[in-house]
Write a protein that holds these residues in place. Structure first.
Motif, PDB file in Angstrom:
ATOM      1  N   TYR A   1      -1.186   7.836  -5.600  1.00  0.00           N
ATOM      2  CA  TYR A   1      -1.559   8.962  -4.639  1.00  0.00           C
ATOM      3  C   TYR A   1      -2.855   9.978  -4.839  1.00  0.00           C
ATOM      4  N   PRO A   2      -2.871  10.240  -6.407  1.00  0.00           N
ATOM      5  CA  PRO A   2      -4.140  10.972  -6.733  1.00  0.00           C
ATOM      6  C   PRO A   2      -5.493  10.357  -6.700  1.00  0.00           C
ATOM      7  N   ILE A   3      -5.284   9.039  -6.794  1.00  0.00           N
ATOM      8  CA  ILE A   3      -6.744   8.128  -6.598  1.00  0.00           C
ATOM      9  C   ILE A   3      -6.962   8.119  -5.186  1.00  0.00           C
ATOM     10  N   ILE A   4      -6.115   7.913  -4.326  1.00  0.00           N
ATOM     11  CA  ILE A   4      -6.352   7.601  -2.956  1.00  0.00           C
ATOM     12  C   ILE A   4      -6.685   9.229  -2.252  1.00  0.00           C
ATOM     13  N   LEU A   5      -6.122  10.068  -2.820  1.00  0.00           N
ATOM     14  CA  LEU A   5      -6.366  11.267  -2.246  1.00  0.00           C
ATOM     15  C   LEU A   5      -7.883  11.865  -2.641  1.00  0.00           C
ATOM     16  N   SER A   6      -8.151  11.411  -4.037  1.00  0.00           N
ATOM     17  CA  SER A   6      -9.474  11.723  -4.356  1.00  0.00           C
ATOM     18  C   SER A   6     -10.552  11.089  -3.690  1.00  0.00           C
ATOM     19  N   LEU A   7     -10.344   9.648  -3.414  1.00  0.00           N
ATOM     20  CA  LEU A   7     -11.278   8.993  -2.449  1.00  0.00           C
ATOM     21  C   LEU A   7     -11.406   9.654  -1.171  1.00  0.00           C
ATOM     22  N   HIS A   8     -10.122  10.114  -0.578  1.00  0.00           N
ATOM     23  CA  HIS A   8     -10.033  10.687   0.625  1.00  0.00           C
ATOM     24  C   HIS A   8     -11.051  12.020   0.719  1.00  0.00           C
ATOM     25  N   ALA A   9     -11.142  12.691  -0.188  1.00  0.00           N
ATOM     26  CA  ALA A   9     -11.922  14.077  -0.682  1.00  0.00           C
ATOM     27  C   ALA A   9     -13.249  13.574  -0.353  1.00  0.00           C
ATOM     28  N   VAL A  10     -13.552  12.564  -1.280  1.00  0.00           N
ATOM     29  CA  VAL A  10     -14.980  12.162  -1.409  1.00  0.00           C
ATOM     30  C   VAL A  10     -15.568  11.575  -0.127  1.00  0.00           C
ATOM     31  N   GLY A  11     -14.715  10.937   0.726  1.00  0.00           N
ATOM     32  CA  GLY A  11     -15.167  10.530   2.089  1.00  0.00           C
ATOM     33  C   GLY A  11     -15.383  11.584   2.903  1.00  0.00           C
ATOM     34  N   MET A  12     -14.442  12.581   2.837  1.00  0.00           N
ATOM     35  CA  MET A  12     -14.595  13.823   3.594  1.00  0.00           C
ATOM     36  C   MET A  12     -15.837  14.610   3.259  1.00  0.00           C
ATOM     37  N   ALA A  13     -16.101  14.647   1.953  1.00  0.00           N
ATOM     38  CA  ALA A  13     -17.557  15.473   1.493  1.00  0.00           C
ATOM     39  C   ALA A  13     -18.664  14.809   2.050  1.00  0.00           C
TER      40      ALA A  13
ATOM     41  N   ALA B   1      -4.296   4.528   3.948  1.00  0.00           N
ATOM     42  CA  ALA B   1      -3.275   4.523   2.886  1.00  0.00           C
ATOM     43  C   ALA B   1      -2.340   5.534   2.712  1.00  0.00           C
ATOM     44  N   LEU B   2      -2.814   6.772   2.840  1.00  0.00           N
ATOM     45  CA  LEU B   2      -2.037   7.987   2.592  1.00  0.00           C
ATOM     46  C   LEU B   2      -1.009   8.128   3.612  1.00  0.00           C
ATOM     47  N   PHE B   3      -1.351   7.666   4.728  1.00  0.00           N
ATOM     48  CA  PHE B   3      -0.451   7.466   5.965  1.00  0.00           C
ATOM     49  C   PHE B   3       0.794   6.500   5.685  1.00  0.00           C
ATOM     50  N   CYS B   4       0.376   5.365   5.056  1.00  0.00           N
ATOM     51  CA  CYS B   4       1.052   4.271   4.732  1.00  0.00           C
ATOM     52  C   CYS B   4       2.460   4.717   3.488  1.00  0.00           C
ATOM     53  N   GLY B   5       1.732   5.831   2.813  1.00  0.00           N
ATOM     54  CA  GLY B   5       2.633   6.510   1.661  1.00  0.00           C
ATOM     55  C   GLY B   5       3.892   7.329   2.279  1.00  0.00           C
TER      56      GLY B   5
ATOM     57  N   VAL C   1       0.747  -1.038   0.013  1.00  0.00           N
ATOM     58  CA  VAL C   1       0.026  -0.033   0.168  1.00  0.00           C
ATOM     59  C   VAL C   1       0.856   1.141   0.096  1.00  0.00           C
ATOM     60  N   GLY C   2       1.897   1.205   1.073  1.00  0.00           N
ATOM     61  CA  GLY C   2       2.603   2.439   0.755  1.00  0.00           C
ATOM     62  C   GLY C   2       3.530   2.797  -0.355  1.00  0.00           C
ATOM     63  N   MET C   3       4.324   1.638  -0.927  1.00  0.00           N
ATOM     64  CA  MET C   3       4.764   1.847  -1.981  1.00  0.00           C
ATOM     65  C   MET C   3       3.739   2.218  -3.319  1.00  0.00           C
ATOM     66  N   THR C   4       2.358   1.796  -3.358  1.00  0.00           N
ATOM     67  CA  THR C   4       1.585   2.109  -4.312  1.00  0.00           C
ATOM     68  C   THR C   4       1.255   3.635  -4.250  1.00  0.00           C
ATOM     69  N   VAL C   5       1.118   3.951  -3.108  1.00  0.00           N
ATOM     70  CA  VAL C   5       0.693   5.577  -3.052  1.00  0.00           C
ATOM     71  C   VAL C   5       1.771   6.310  -3.331  1.00  0.00           C
ATOM     72  N   SER C   6       2.858   5.950  -2.856  1.00  0.00           N
ATOM     73  CA  SER C   6       4.163   6.814  -2.857  1.00  0.00           C
ATOM     74  C   SER C   6       5.027   6.612  -4.243  1.00  0.00           C
ATOM     75  N   SER C   7       4.842   5.574  -5.000  1.00  0.00           N
ATOM     76  CA  SER C   7       5.768   5.261  -6.165  1.00  0.00           C
ATOM     77  C   SER C   7       5.181   5.093  -7.223  1.00  0.00           C
ATOM     78  N   THR C   8       3.675   5.191  -7.354  1.00  0.00           N
ATOM     79  CA  THR C   8       3.062   4.980  -8.609  1.00  0.00           C
ATOM     80  C   THR C   8       2.429   6.233  -9.167  1.00  0.00           C
ATOM     81  N   GLU C   9       2.318   6.243 -10.598  1.00  0.00           N
ATOM     82  CA  GLU C   9       2.138   7.540 -11.244  1.00  0.00           C
ATOM     83  C   GLU C   9       0.497   7.959 -10.553  1.00  0.00           C
ATOM     84  N   TRP C  10      -0.445   7.076 -10.546  1.00  0.00           N
ATOM     85  CA  TRP C  10      -1.802   7.318  -9.941  1.00  0.00           C
ATOM     86  C   TRP C  10      -2.152   6.887  -8.717  1.00  0.00           C
TER      87      TRP C  10
END
Length: 152
Positions: free
Chosen positions: A23-35, A80-84, A12-21
């Motif tokens: 971080y943006p996907i997880i951050l978008s999910l975080h924003a939707v959950g917050m909304a 997931a964001l924390f793991c990154g 999870v950490g490597m997917t969030v921090s080292s892949t192109e998509w």
């Protein structure tokens, strides 16, 4: 520190921090959950504070499950964001304050739901004060979350 590095090196950490998509996907999910979570909480809060008095407070009851769904989405995406970036976030004061405020906001919102919805549309002055504190807590949690990137 070993545990924090282990989290960063996890799949999870490597997917969030080292892949192109990742971080943006997880951050978008975080924003939707917050909304979802904060949106439902603020709907109830503004109703308790006196807006839209024609709508019974008890009509908000089904949205508690929707808010809980937003919280679960935020919990998963936040983890997931924390793991990154665990080794940096763990020591970030804005992050720690945000986590405390989110759990305080959840507790206050849950208390408000129990107090208002279960009492057949009774809104006492204590409920209005509770709603005001809950609103301030959610706003502070969002501000703290935005400050995480600036306070490292």
């Amino acid at each position: 520190m070993e545990t924090l590095y282990w989290l960063e090196d996890s799949v999870v950490g490597m997917t969030v921090s080292s892949t192109e998509w990742g971080y943006p996907i997880i951050l978008s999910l975080h924003a939707v959950g917050m909304a979802i979570l904060v949106g439902v909480a603020l709907m109830l809060i503004v109703r308790v504070l006196g807006y839209a008095p024609a709508i019974p407070v008890t009509a908000m009851a089904p949205y508690g499950r929707v808010a809980l769904g937003g919280f679960v989405l935020n919990l998963a995406s936040g983890a997931a964001l924390f793991c990154g970036n665990a080794s940096e976030l763990f020591f970030n004061w804005a992050f720690r304050i945000k986590i405390l405020l989110v759990f305080a906001g959840m507790a206050l919102t849950w208390r408000l739901i129990r107090a208002c919805i279960r009492r057949a549309d009774e809104i006492a002055p204590a409920h209005r004060r509770l709603a005001g504190v809950a609103a301030a807590t959610w706003v502070a949690a969002i501000i703290s979350g935005r400050l995480i990137g600036y306070l490292s």
